[in-house]
Design a protein around this motif. Structure first.
Motif, short mmCIF file in Angstrom:
data_model
loop_
_atom_site.label_atom_id
_atom_site.label_comp_id
_atom_site.label_asym_id
_atom_site.label_seq_id
_atom_site.Cartn_x
_atom_site.Cartn_y
_atom_site.Cartn_z
N ILE A 55 50.06 47.46 51.23
CA ILE A 55 49.96 46.76 49.95
C ILE A 55 48.52 46.78 49.44
O ILE A 55 48.26 47.02 48.26
N ILE A 56 47.57 46.53 50.33
CA ILE A 56 46.15 46.55 49.96
C ILE A 56 45.74 47.92 49.43
O ILE A 56 45.06 48.03 48.40
N ILE A 57 46.16 48.97 50.14
CA ILE A 57 45.82 50.33 49.71
C ILE A 57 46.45 50.63 48.35
O ILE A 57 45.80 51.20 47.47
N ALA A 58 47.72 50.24 48.17
CA ALA A 58 48.41 50.49 46.90
C ALA A 58 47.72 49.76 45.75
O ALA A 58 47.53 50.33 44.66
N SER A 63 44.15 49.68 41.03
CA SER A 63 42.95 49.14 40.36
C SER A 63 42.01 50.25 39.96
O SER A 63 41.43 50.23 38.85
N TRP A 64 41.86 51.24 40.83
CA TRP A 64 40.97 52.36 40.52
C TRP A 64 41.52 53.17 39.35
O TRP A 64 40.77 53.53 38.43
N LEU A 65 42.81 53.44 39.37
CA LEU A 65 43.42 54.22 38.29
C LEU A 65 43.36 53.47 36.97
O LEU A 65 43.18 54.07 35.91
N ALA A 66 43.51 52.13 37.02
CA ALA A 66 43.55 51.34 35.79
C ALA A 66 42.17 51.16 35.17
O ALA A 66 42.06 50.90 33.97
N THR A 111 44.79 37.43 42.50
CA THR A 111 45.00 38.24 43.70
C THR A 111 46.09 37.66 44.57
O THR A 111 46.96 38.39 45.09
N LEU A 112 46.07 36.34 44.73
CA LEU A 112 47.10 35.66 45.54
C LEU A 112 48.48 35.87 44.95
O LEU A 112 49.44 36.18 45.67
N MET A 113 48.58 35.74 43.63
CA MET A 113 49.87 35.87 42.96
C MET A 113 50.44 37.27 43.10
O MET A 113 51.61 37.45 43.44
N ILE A 114 49.62 38.28 42.84
CA ILE A 114 50.14 39.65 42.88
C ILE A 114 50.44 40.08 44.31
O ILE A 114 51.43 40.79 44.56
N TYR A 115 49.62 39.64 45.28
CA TYR A 115 49.91 39.99 46.67
C TYR A 115 51.21 39.36 47.13
O TYR A 115 52.07 40.03 47.73
N LEU A 116 51.39 38.07 46.86
CA LEU A 116 52.61 37.38 47.31
C LEU A 116 53.85 37.96 46.65
O LEU A 116 54.89 38.11 47.30
#
Length: 252
Positions: A55-58, A63-66, A111-116
């Protein structure tokens, strides 16, 4: 044999081993001088941890692409526009829940919201078993770590906002003998956060595992809309909202 007969037999007469719903051990940390010094030699790394790494890598790649080619007026369907929409939504949510002066928490809360949300939706990924993906939030270690991070944020910013004297004075209010109860209440917040999220997600994992074992794929797929999608997004929202509430209350 009817579905209910198969379900009862699976649950009570021939129950599935509880390990079937637990994250599997992917590998163990090598036994070296450094790992022995850190007391982590031969510690198992489970699929809940490796899934978090995925998930972190994705998210890093997204983020890099955006942001690699930022424009003042991004196209409607561009990744930059999607990212900006999410950031603005989180800024609005943080401002509404915690107050306009608390928008500095947007990066953490976002970050918390999107990770969860992503972690809770791992169960609907096709071929997740093939790739050894496991819902990270169905592992108490993950939710306990998230609860610990929230606990540190609550009390760090509480002390920073009030000052250490006023912060500790609050534990003796409204009466001095309330101190033990106030301490217990303070410790209970991250614990309840952790167990609420873990309980709901491990429940979804177990129920969907049982349904897939006794029924055709189509019907469990429909049930997955609730147990994986709706419950997953809802629990991510609840955890995030409670985190914001606890932090803002401590800073008042």
């Amino acid at each position: 044999m009817s579905f209910f007969q198969r379900f009862i037999e699976r649950m009570f007469l021939n129950p599935v081993n509880s390990d079937a719903f637990a994250p599997e051990v992917m590998f163990k940390i090598p036994n070296t001088a450094l790992t022995r010094m850190l007391h982590i030699a031969n510690a198992p790394v489970k699929s809940s941890v490796t899934t978090t790494w995925v998930i972190i890598i994705a998210l890093t790649i997204f983020s890099w692409l955006a942001t690699r080619n930022l424009k003042e007026q991004p196209k409607t369907a561009s990744l930059q526009n999607v990212a900006e929409t999410f950031v603005e939504s989180m800024r609005g949510l943080v401002g509404t829940t915690m107050g306009p002066e608390m928008k500095k928490f947007t990066p953490y809360i976002g970050t918390l919201m999107i990770y969860l949300t992503i972690a809770n939706l791992v169960g609907i990924i096709p071929g997740k078993d093939l790739f050894h993906l496991y819902t990270p939030t169905a592992d108490l270690n993950t939710t306990a770590a998230l609860g610990a991070i929230t606990f540190v944020n609550i009390h760090f910013f509480g002390i920073k906002s009030k000052g250490i004297t006023s912060y500790f004075k609050g534990y003796f209010e409204p009466l001095p003998f309330m101190f033990p109860l106030n301490v217990i209440g303070s410790l209970a917040d991250p614990v309840s956060l952790s167990f609420r999220l873990f309980g709901n997600m491990i429940g979804s994992v177990v129920i969907m595992g049982l349904l897939y074992s006794v029924m055709a794929v189509i019907i469990p797929g429909i049930a997955s809309i609730y147990f994986d999608v709706f419950a997953g997004v809802l629990q991510a929202f609840i955890f995030t909202m409670l985190t914001m509430t606890y932090i803002s209350m401590e800073m008042e």
